[in-house]
Design an enzyme around this catalytic site. Sequence first.
Site, PDB file in Angstrom:
ATOM      1  CD  GLU A 173      -3.008   0.753   2.322  1.00 42.09           C
ATOM      2  OE1 GLU A 173      -3.108   1.627   3.176  1.00 42.09           O
ATOM      3  OE2 GLU A 173      -3.646  -0.312   2.352  1.00 42.09           O
ATOM      4  CG  ASP A 190      -9.335   3.389   4.958  1.00 41.44           C
ATOM      5  OD1 ASP A 190      -8.196   3.275   5.439  1.00 41.44           O
ATOM      6  OD2 ASP A 190      -9.700   2.819   3.915  1.00 41.44           O
ATOM      7  CG  HIS A 228      -8.133   0.672  -0.568  1.00 38.63           C
ATOM      8  ND1 HIS A 228      -9.470   0.844  -0.286  1.00 38.63           N
ATOM      9  CD2 HIS A 228      -7.462   1.066   0.540  1.00 38.63           C
ATOM     10  CE1 HIS A 228      -9.599   1.330   0.938  1.00 38.63           C
ATOM     11  NE2 HIS A 228      -8.392   1.491   1.460  1.00 38.63           N
TER      12      HIS A 228
HETATM   13 ZN    ZN Z   1      -7.812   2.078   3.311  1.00 38.92          ZN
END
Ligand code: ZN
Length: 134
Positions: A36, A95, A84
């Site tokens: 990520e 989040d 993502h």
């Molecule tokens: Zn996220």
Amino acid sequence: MPLFDFSKDARANVHSIKKRTLKMILEASKSQFPEEFGALLRADKGVIHELILLPGTVSGERHAIFHFNNLAIDFTIVGTVHSHPSGVCYPSRADVDLFGRYGWIHIIVCSPFDRTSWAVYDGNGEPRELKVVD
Ligand code: ZN
């Protein structure tokens, strides 16, 4: 009287992002895949124009961890961006927690990281508009 009126804060009025900054986000997310990517967003006069990579930001398969205490108080920083790799452009519960704690505008980019693979949310995790400008 409230101590601080957030509605009058210039940071709440972000309306646009530079095309090259968005391109940079998508390219960085692609090169970081399957890990990520995460960064902070800097704006000037309502336009996001710069990414701030935090020292100590950890990328993992699940979520980027933002270490905000590494960051000096900087009033030009308006929010966050993270990727993502799953391809789902909606915020997770974690989040939404993050969005509520820090910043006014939050971008999620998702696999395959093309021109349409991104979404924008406010501090409550609600979708919001962001124009792309040259
Ligand atoms: Zn996220």
